[in-house]
Design a protein around this motif. Structure first.
Motif, mmCIF file in Angstrom:
data_model
loop_
_atom_site.group_PDB
_atom_site.id
_atom_site.type_symbol
_atom_site.label_atom_id
_atom_site.label_comp_id
_atom_site.label_asym_id
_atom_site.label_seq_id
_atom_site.Cartn_x
_atom_site.Cartn_y
_atom_site.Cartn_z
ATOM 1 N N ASP A 105 0.833 -1.207 0.000
ATOM 2 C CA ASP A 105 0.000 0.000 0.000
ATOM 3 C C ASP A 105 0.865 1.254 0.000
ATOM 4 O O ASP A 105 0.596 2.215 -0.722
ATOM 5 N N ALA A 106 1.914 1.247 0.839
ATOM 6 C CA ALA A 106 2.810 2.405 0.878
ATOM 7 C C ALA A 106 3.554 2.557 -0.440
ATOM 8 O O ALA A 106 3.682 3.667 -0.978
ATOM 9 N N TYR B 179 6.620 14.170 -5.395
ATOM 10 C CA TYR B 179 5.645 13.793 -4.376
ATOM 11 C C TYR B 179 5.433 14.952 -3.416
ATOM 12 O O TYR B 179 4.310 15.251 -3.018
ATOM 13 N N GLU C 244 9.057 10.841 3.805
ATOM 14 C CA GLU C 244 7.729 11.373 3.443
ATOM 15 C C GLU C 244 7.530 12.760 4.039
ATOM 16 O O GLU C 244 7.070 13.692 3.362
ATOM 17 N N SER D 228 -5.298 14.697 -0.952
ATOM 18 C CA SER D 228 -5.574 13.393 -1.545
ATOM 19 C C SER D 228 -4.315 12.704 -2.043
ATOM 20 O O SER D 228 -4.306 11.492 -2.259
ATOM 21 N N ALA D 229 -3.243 13.460 -2.245
ATOM 22 C CA ALA D 229 -2.022 12.874 -2.782
ATOM 23 C C ALA D 229 -1.084 12.379 -1.693
ATOM 24 O O ALA D 229 -0.082 11.746 -1.993
ATOM 25 N N ARG D 230 -1.381 12.621 -0.437
ATOM 26 C CA ARG D 230 -0.445 12.280 0.626
ATOM 27 C C ARG D 230 -0.397 10.783 0.903
ATOM 28 O O ARG D 230 -1.407 10.087 0.823
ATOM 29 N N CYS D 231 0.812 10.314 1.264
ATOM 30 C CA CYS D 231 1.022 8.907 1.601
ATOM 31 C C CYS D 231 1.213 8.727 3.099
ATOM 32 O O CYS D 231 1.655 7.659 3.551
ATOM 33 N N SER E 85 1.898 16.583 -2.671
ATOM 34 C CA SER E 85 1.337 16.388 -1.338
ATOM 35 C C SER E 85 0.703 17.653 -0.775
ATOM 36 O O SER E 85 0.076 17.607 0.279
ATOM 37 N N GLU F 267 -0.522 5.612 4.903
ATOM 38 C CA GLU F 267 0.065 4.329 4.512
ATOM 39 C C GLU F 267 1.410 4.110 5.201
ATOM 40 O O GLU F 267 1.734 3.002 5.650
ATOM 41 N N ARG G 235 2.616 1.573 -3.452
ATOM 42 C CA ARG G 235 1.707 2.030 -4.514
ATOM 43 C C ARG G 235 1.418 3.522 -4.395
ATOM 44 O O ARG G 235 1.207 4.207 -5.396
ATOM 45 N N CYS G 236 1.414 4.030 -3.166
ATOM 46 C CA CYS G 236 1.142 5.454 -2.985
ATOM 47 C C CYS G 236 2.262 6.317 -3.567
ATOM 48 O O CYS G 236 2.013 7.343 -4.181
#
Length: 418
Positions: A157-158, A172, A219, A180-183, A176, A186, A160-161
């Motif tokens: 999941d992380a 990124y 991140e 909606s774009a933040r990881c 971010s 995850e 794919r983000c």
């Protein structure tokens, strides 16, 4: 203040006496490419390990790359028998920071030292930095695939983000800005999962946990980077300090660590103009967390010489001439006052003005342009507050990089390349 001419190995004795009882000794460098700094730092670290019982060396480098070196120097199963082989595997630009002959010599010595000791008494070699997002993600996959396949979905999941941004993780950071774009969520799930296993498992689980901490730190770093200001710098140095503290806990009661990093990270930021800009660093944070009596900060400086650096981010390294320090700087003053090489140990009531006054102190990163000397490359500093001791080399020479195929690294924030 004590001034000791530096020539014979025994001339380090007064410095060793000053720092030997600290829990953390941080040894800096005024550049990332000077042989003399690396060589003296190596000599001092050998004595801290052999005579004072320090537990590990932690450097301003990536955790996955340094973990291969750690496995080599501690004789882990399947690891390279020659530490230089592990160092030659460093691919992220700037490779020469750690993939050089000087570090290889120290690591060979450290492996020989460790092989005469029980596994639990061996001295480690670890990376503190935050940049290795993709390498750390891959290391987590490798660990979970072997040890806990049921948790792979959380790591996927992380992955794919972040995947839409490829290796351009700075993109990124820009994306971010839209929630909606933040990881972030995850990454938090991944960190929680690996943290659970690290508490009860062995060194591989701890390394997976640290790689998850790197992913979480990266991140945050790239989100802060697009906002500008000191945020991303602070994320990085707080991450490095947190990593240092995790290592101290991991090595157990009485553990003690040596840190190798640039002066800009090691020297207490409160004694520079960094504080006015809202920046912290690992020297300051360690003093605050462990107490000034438990943390010894050692800086380096020189008047002129040669250095390995690059003219721009991502370009090939080259040997450059470092011109004489500009008039009025700390280095210019020390050139006039000091022997060619000297150790300065600060403290006591009798300290000259150049120790307590604010003077410009040269800082050269992996990116360097000697033509900027007239207006850049210096950090206003109160020397005796920034460091507990200082090693002076009037003239320095460039270090010796190992052959390496460098891949472009992520962007860094000001001060660039330190």
């Amino acid at each position: 203040m004590l001034v000791q001419r530096l020539g014979a190995p025994s001339d380090l004795d007064p410095l060793l006496e000053r720092v030997r009882d600290a829990r953390v000794v941080m040894i800096g460098e005024a550049t990332h490419g000077s042989y003399d700094y690396y060589r003296i730092r190596e000599q001092l670290t050998r004595r801290l390990v052999a005579e004072c019982g320090f537990s590990f060396v932690a450097v301003e480098g990536d955790w996955p790359d340094c973990d291969r070196v750690h496995r080599s120097v501690t004789g882990a199963p399947g690891a390279a028998a020659e530490p230089q082989t592990a160092l030659e595997g460093f691919e992220r630009w700037p490779t020469w920071m750690w993939a050089n002959a000087e570090v290889a010599r120290f690591c060979r010595w450290l492996r020989a030292w460790n092989m005469d000791r029980a596994e639990t008494a061996r001295v480690g070699f670890h990376g503190l930095d935050v940049y290795s997002l993709w390498e750390s993600m891959q290391a987590i996959f490798d660990y979970l695939g072997e040890e806990e396949p049921a948790s792979l979905e959380i790591a996927q999941d992380a992955y794919r983000c972040f995947e839409p941004y490829g290796k351009r993780v700075e993109e990124y950071g820009a994306a971010s800005r839209f929630v909606s774009a933040r990881c972030e969520q995850e990454v938090i799930r991944l960190l929680a999962r690996t943290r659970e296993h690290a508490a009860a498992d062995g060194p591989d689980a701890f390394s997976a946990w640290q790689n998850a901490e790197v992913v979480a730190g990266a991140e945050r770093y790239y989100r802060e980077m697009v906002a500008g200001g000191p945020g991303s710098w602070n994320v990085r140095d707080i991450h490095m300090t947190d990593t240092l503290d995790r290592l101290l806990d991991r090595y157990g009661p009485g553990a003690r660590g040596v840190v190798w990093a640039h002066n800009t990270h090691v020297g207490d930021a409160r004694a520079t103009d960094m504080a006015a800009d809202g920046m912290v660093n690992i020297g300051q944070l360690a003093r605050e967390r462990h107490g000034p009596d438990q943390v010894a900060l050692i800086g380096f400086g020189s008047w002129r010489g040669t250095v390995i650096a690059a003219p721009r981010w991502g370009s090939p390294a080259e040997a450059m001439v470092v011109p004489p320090a500009r008039p009025g700087s700390l280095e210019h003053r020390l050139h006039e006052l000091m022997p060619e090489r000297a150790v300065l140990v600060f403290g006591g009531p009798d300290q000259p003005g150049w120790v307590t006054d604010t003077l410009d102190h040269r800082a050269i990163g992996v990116v360097y342009d000697p033509s900027f000397e007239s207006w850049g490359n210096y950090v206003p500093t109160r020397l005796g507050e920034r460091y507990d001791a200082f090693i002076w080399c009037d003239e320095t020479t460039a270090l010796h990089p190992l052959p390496a195929l460098a891949a472009p690294g992520e962007m860094e924030t000001y001060p660039a390349g330190v």
